[in-house]
Design a protein around this motif. Sequence first.
Motif, PDB file in Angstrom:
ATOM      1  N   THR A 285      38.979  41.222  39.872  1.00  0.00           N
ATOM      2  CA  THR A 285      38.190  42.449  39.283  1.00  0.00           C
ATOM      3  C   THR A 285      37.442  43.252  40.568  1.00  0.00           C
ATOM      4  O   THR A 285      37.393  44.282  40.490  1.00  0.00           O
ATOM      5  N   VAL A 286      37.032  42.282  41.558  1.00  0.00           N
ATOM      6  CA  VAL A 286      36.405  43.035  42.903  1.00  0.00           C
ATOM      7  C   VAL A 286      37.443  43.938  43.578  1.00  0.00           C
ATOM      8  O   VAL A 286      37.240  45.119  43.904  1.00  0.00           O
ATOM      9  N   THR A 287      38.652  43.268  43.516  1.00  0.00           N
ATOM     10  CA  THR A 287      39.727  44.172  44.330  1.00  0.00           C
ATOM     11  C   THR A 287      39.923  45.255  43.644  1.00  0.00           C
ATOM     12  O   THR A 287      40.268  46.401  44.170  1.00  0.00           O
ATOM     13  N   GLU A 288      40.155  45.348  42.233  1.00  0.00           N
ATOM     14  CA  GLU A 288      40.563  46.311  41.561  1.00  0.00           C
ATOM     15  C   GLU A 288      39.509  47.352  41.521  1.00  0.00           C
ATOM     16  O   GLU A 288      40.083  48.858  41.435  1.00  0.00           O
ATOM     17  N   ARG A 289      38.371  47.158  41.491  1.00  0.00           N
ATOM     18  CA  ARG A 289      37.058  48.110  41.355  1.00  0.00           C
ATOM     19  C   ARG A 289      36.560  48.322  42.702  1.00  0.00           C
ATOM     20  O   ARG A 289      35.450  48.709  42.725  1.00  0.00           O
ATOM     21  N   THR A 290      37.055  48.164  43.700  1.00  0.00           N
ATOM     22  CA  THR A 290      36.619  48.623  45.244  1.00  0.00           C
ATOM     23  C   THR A 290      35.967  49.929  45.281  1.00  0.00           C
ATOM     24  O   THR A 290      35.047  50.129  45.777  1.00  0.00           O
ATOM     25  N   ARG A 291      36.674  51.013  44.851  1.00  0.00           N
ATOM     26  CA  ARG A 291      36.742  52.384  44.845  1.00  0.00           C
ATOM     27  C   ARG A 291      35.422  52.644  43.926  1.00  0.00           C
ATOM     28  O   ARG A 291      34.398  53.349  44.579  1.00  0.00           O
ATOM     29  N   PHE A 310      28.211  42.457  38.910  1.00  0.00           N
ATOM     30  CA  PHE A 310      29.206  41.528  38.746  1.00  0.00           C
ATOM     31  C   PHE A 310      28.698  39.784  38.060  1.00  0.00           C
ATOM     32  O   PHE A 310      29.425  39.247  37.592  1.00  0.00           O
ATOM     33  N   LEU A 311      27.474  39.663  38.563  1.00  0.00           N
ATOM     34  CA  LEU A 311      27.216  38.445  38.092  1.00  0.00           C
ATOM     35  C   LEU A 311      26.872  38.472  36.387  1.00  0.00           C
ATOM     36  O   LEU A 311      27.137  37.540  35.854  1.00  0.00           O
ATOM     37  N   VAL A 312      26.322  39.670  35.843  1.00  0.00           N
ATOM     38  CA  VAL A 312      26.105  39.683  34.805  1.00  0.00           C
ATOM     39  C   VAL A 312      27.278  39.578  33.757  1.00  0.00           C
ATOM     40  O   VAL A 312      27.511  38.892  33.103  1.00  0.00           O
ATOM     41  N   GLU A 313      28.486  40.119  34.630  1.00  0.00           N
ATOM     42  CA  GLU A 313      29.654  40.372  33.898  1.00  0.00           C
ATOM     43  C   GLU A 313      30.340  38.775  33.906  1.00  0.00           C
ATOM     44  O   GLU A 313      30.962  38.538  32.910  1.00  0.00           O
ATOM     45  N   ALA A 314      30.222  38.130  34.901  1.00  0.00           N
ATOM     46  CA  ALA A 314      30.707  36.833  34.859  1.00  0.00           C
ATOM     47  C   ALA A 314      29.945  35.866  34.031  1.00  0.00           C
ATOM     48  O   ALA A 314      30.634  35.179  33.136  1.00  0.00           O
ATOM     49  N   CYS A 315      28.710  36.209  34.022  1.00  0.00           N
ATOM     50  CA  CYS A 315      27.799  35.481  32.627  1.00  0.00           C
ATOM     51  C   CYS A 315      28.320  35.658  31.278  1.00  0.00           C
ATOM     52  O   CYS A 315      28.385  34.814  30.467  1.00  0.00           O
ATOM     53  N   GLY A 366      30.184  32.964  39.641  1.00  0.00           N
ATOM     54  CA  GLY A 366      30.312  34.521  39.719  1.00  0.00           C
ATOM     55  C   GLY A 366      29.699  35.057  41.022  1.00  0.00           C
ATOM     56  O   GLY A 366      29.710  36.262  41.288  1.00  0.00           O
ATOM     57  N   ILE A 367      28.970  33.985  41.387  1.00  0.00           N
ATOM     58  CA  ILE A 367      27.960  34.574  42.671  1.00  0.00           C
ATOM     59  C   ILE A 367      28.805  34.771  43.847  1.00  0.00           C
ATOM     60  O   ILE A 367      28.741  35.840  44.595  1.00  0.00           O
ATOM     61  N   TYR A 368      30.016  34.214  43.898  1.00  0.00           N
ATOM     62  CA  TYR A 368      30.812  34.449  45.115  1.00  0.00           C
ATOM     63  C   TYR A 368      31.477  35.755  45.149  1.00  0.00           C
ATOM     64  O   TYR A 368      31.260  36.740  45.891  1.00  0.00           O
ATOM     65  N   PRO A 369      32.306  36.116  44.124  1.00  0.00           N
ATOM     66  CA  PRO A 369      32.891  37.262  43.776  1.00  0.00           C
ATOM     67  C   PRO A 369      31.664  38.488  44.044  1.00  0.00           C
ATOM     68  O   PRO A 369      32.128  39.510  44.496  1.00  0.00           O
ATOM     69  N   ALA A 370      30.706  38.097  43.138  1.00  0.00           N
ATOM     70  CA  ALA A 370      29.508  39.221  43.148  1.00  0.00           C
ATOM     71  C   ALA A 370      29.000  39.511  44.430  1.00  0.00           C
ATOM     72  O   ALA A 370      28.779  40.612  44.919  1.00  0.00           O
ATOM     73  N   ASN A 371      28.775  38.524  45.218  1.00  0.00           N
ATOM     74  CA  ASN A 371      28.205  38.702  46.772  1.00  0.00           C
ATOM     75  C   ASN A 371      29.337  39.348  47.506  1.00  0.00           C
ATOM     76  O   ASN A 371      28.939  40.246  48.372  1.00  0.00           O
ATOM     77  N   LYS A 372      30.597  39.239  47.472  1.00  0.00           N
ATOM     78  CA  LYS A 372      31.719  39.772  48.127  1.00  0.00           C
ATOM     79  C   LYS A 372      31.644  41.405  47.642  1.00  0.00           C
ATOM     80  O   LYS A 372      31.924  41.934  48.671  1.00  0.00           O
ATOM     81  N   ALA A 373      31.481  41.696  46.485  1.00  0.00           N
ATOM     82  CA  ALA A 373      31.624  43.026  46.049  1.00  0.00           C
ATOM     83  C   ALA A 373      30.133  43.821  46.722  1.00  0.00           C
ATOM     84  O   ALA A 373      30.591  45.051  47.237  1.00  0.00           O
TER      85      ALA A 373
END
Length: 385
Positions: A285-291, A310-315, A366-373
């Motif tokens: 999701t992070v990759t798809e929503r980079t823009r 992104f953290l809320v979305e994962a939760c 979710g913390i890792y993808p959210a942090n990356k974003a």
Amino acid sequence: MRAALKMAFVNILFNKMRSFLTMLGIIIGVVAVVMLVSIGQGASTTITSSIQNMGAELLTINVTDEDVTVDIEDLEAYANTELISGITPILSTSVTMKTGTSTTSQSVIGVYENYAEIYGTDVQSGRFIKESDVEYRTSVCVIGTDVAGELFESYDVIGEEITLNDTVFTVVGLLKSSGSSSYGSGDDVILLPLSTAMRLADTTEITQFYASANGTDNVERAESLLNVALYQLTRDEDAYSVYNQSAVLETMDSVTNTVSLMLGGIAGISLLVGGIGIMNIMLVTVTERTREIGIRKAIGAKRRHILFQFLVEACVLSLLGGILGIGLSMIGIETYALIAGMNASISWEVALLALGVCVILGVAFGIYPANKASKLLPIDALRYV
């Protein structure tokens, strides 16, 4: 928070199938944990109830040394006292039972007339073994409902006859149904006068007795008294054993709790796998929503806003999976209880714990993808096509 939740639900609904497949691991994990633990607790409750129905005051005495003989007269001196209300001997033996043209092996139990009171059983029709039956070795028997159904296909069995070791016995009583317990089925039983059972078994040695404590408060003291009495009679503490229902209950509770924890732990692995699935899909999701991230940062969104989104979305994904899992667990447990014919209900403590674990998994994975974003630079994000 409201904006983050709204965006989370919008993105989840936009990719319905992918969101469902992501939640599937959580759903399966929650169903496995809740159902296995709840069914284990239900089985424990059923077993405990069966044991308690036999009487919390019941004590069992076993003579384990073949060279030691204990007579009922030696123990009857302790009956009808402040601590012990009664003691009765029993003799279990196997006989050959003939029914029509078939011959089968059948276990029978020889008892005294006070067995029903001490053991906590009763007849639903006819009568129980009498003192005169024991005294004169009469050929009568009292049978359980399973035996009645198997042999006569009816509960109207008073006056019917059973052949045991070529001796014809008349059925004089039918026991009330009591179900199964740690001692076996209380309905698949044939009771004979003790003296008659001794004749069939060709023995006069008794190795098992039942005693009834005079009230639940006196069970441990009655057990201690019997231990002292048996030691005085045998002078060998390894020649006998005395135990009560509390000891059986404690053992059964320990075993069932251990099994439930083990099953819950194994099922919990499914939750872990589901959490990994959430992290994987959130990275996609992070990759798809980079823009999108780049635009939000360009108009003033800070790193913590992106991280929180992104953290809320994962939760939310994890929590929705947990709620659906609990709903399916309720249906599964009710279906199992109906099919298995046992008492089983959802353990809400376990269900709420599983739901809490889902939230923790949502945060943890979710913390890792959210942090990356949140670390994406606006210029790099906007350049992404």
